[in-house]
Design a protein around this motif. Sequence first.
Motif, PDB file in Angstrom:
ATOM      1  N   ARG A   1      12.289  28.413  21.702  1.00 24.93           N
ATOM      2  CA  ARG A   1      13.621  29.025  21.637  1.00 24.93           C
ATOM      3  C   ARG A   1      14.320  28.751  20.308  1.00 24.93           C
TER       4      ARG A   1
ATOM      5  N   SER B   1      13.843  24.502  20.528  1.00 23.75           N
ATOM      6  CA  SER B   1      12.598  24.016  21.094  1.00 23.75           C
ATOM      7  C   SER B   1      11.477  24.814  20.454  1.00 23.75           C
ATOM      8  N   SER B   2      10.248  24.559  20.868  1.00 26.32           N
ATOM      9  CA  SER B   2       9.121  25.310  20.316  1.00 26.32           C
ATOM     10  C   SER B   2       9.129  26.761  20.781  1.00 26.32           C
TER      11      SER B   2
ATOM     12  N   SER C   1      10.924  16.424  18.768  1.00 23.65           N
ATOM     13  CA  SER C   1      12.174  16.474  19.526  1.00 23.65           C
ATOM     14  C   SER C   1      13.325  15.884  18.716  1.00 23.65           C
TER      15      SER C   1
ATOM     16  N   SER D   1      21.563  21.662  24.324  1.00 21.56           N
ATOM     17  CA  SER D   1      20.228  21.460  23.759  1.00 21.56           C
ATOM     18  C   SER D   1      20.068  20.041  23.243  1.00 21.56           C
TER      19      SER D   1
ATOM     20  N   GLN E   1      14.356  18.403  16.096  1.00 17.82           N
ATOM     21  CA  GLN E   1      15.080  19.534  16.680  1.00 17.82           C
ATOM     22  C   GLN E   1      16.484  19.136  17.116  1.00 17.82           C
ATOM     23  N   SER E   2      16.636  17.954  17.688  1.00 20.69           N
ATOM     24  CA  SER E   2      17.962  17.525  18.126  1.00 20.69           C
ATOM     25  C   SER E   2      18.862  17.253  16.928  1.00 20.69           C
TER      26      SER E   2
ATOM     27  N   GLN F   1      17.398  17.271  24.635  1.00 21.15           N
ATOM     28  CA  GLN F   1      16.446  16.612  23.745  1.00 21.15           C
ATOM     29  C   GLN F   1      16.601  15.095  23.817  1.00 21.15           C
TER      30      GLN F   1
ATOM     31  N   SER G   1       5.222  14.653  19.866  1.00 21.77           N
ATOM     32  CA  SER G   1       6.250  15.374  20.618  1.00 21.77           C
ATOM     33  C   SER G   1       7.620  14.728  20.427  1.00 21.77           C
TER      34      SER G   1
ATOM     35  N   TYR H   1      14.918  13.898  26.901  1.00 22.42           N
ATOM     36  CA  TYR H   1      13.464  13.906  26.741  1.00 22.42           C
ATOM     37  C   TYR H   1      13.008  12.732  25.863  1.00 22.42           C
TER      38      TYR H   1
END
Length: 301
Positions: free
Chosen positions: A178, A175-176, A61, A244, A64-65, A248, A57, A251
Amino acid sequence: MITRVATFAMSERMLEASLRTQSRMSEAQLQQASGAVSTDYGGLGRSAGTLVSLEVSLARSKSQSSAAEEAGNRVQVMYDAVGSMNELMSSFRTSLSSAISAGGDDDATLAATAQSLLEEFASLLNTRFEGRYLFAGSDTGTAPVNLSAYAATDAATQDTSYYQGNSVKASVALSSERTLTYGVTGDASAFEQALRALSAIANATTPPDTATLQAISDLTVDAIDQLAVVQAKLSIDAATLERSTAAQTDYQDEATSLISAINGADVTAIAVELSSYETQLQASYSALAKVQSLNLMDYLN
């Protein structure tokens, strides 16, 4: 060989205990050096599954970031370019207003101004960032604007013959669940109207009359309004990407903390543990040496 006095079993037990302590000490030294409870998942027992899930995960992340940050940088460059386009068109509107007030007495100067602004506007649409043409849709390797065969002269007729890209806008997974579609392509109405207004003056075959100048001025105003809308949309995209990326990052901090709680070694506690093991080993080796030094002759003499 001199026979020992019933010390074999005792020596074996003491040696085994010393080896176990030495093994635990080696493991603690490895934990101290790596900062981790275990260098493989097998040493974590039932926590291994949770750790694997967190690590996967966390990696997702970070990916994605990073993608959102790259997209944010592109949007910022596009935003700045559109802002410059708006300034060009505002300048052109001022020139048109002056020409209308003067009754078209300086057509050559206006045409030269329009030609210069037309080329500059096209250059802005051909903005390249990190090897990508930002306004070309998904065809990022092709310059989106080519004026070599473009000569729009009718202010009332839409003409996108200058555009060499496609209509596929860029997108990025936030994200997974969006995905954000962002940016704008070079054939958007704001750009088409601006180029048409500039070309109508720059490529005019005859000096435009006052009515024509007014029509082009009206088209220029529409283009300026549309450019403001494009810029506002890019601003929204930039804000979304920024939020976003921030989410991230938060997180990732939390996931890293959880991973550390599962597999992170307490270096201070390990240092105390190592000191205890060293003391135990020294005592074990001393006792073992004492036992192994006993022999029958010591008692017969």
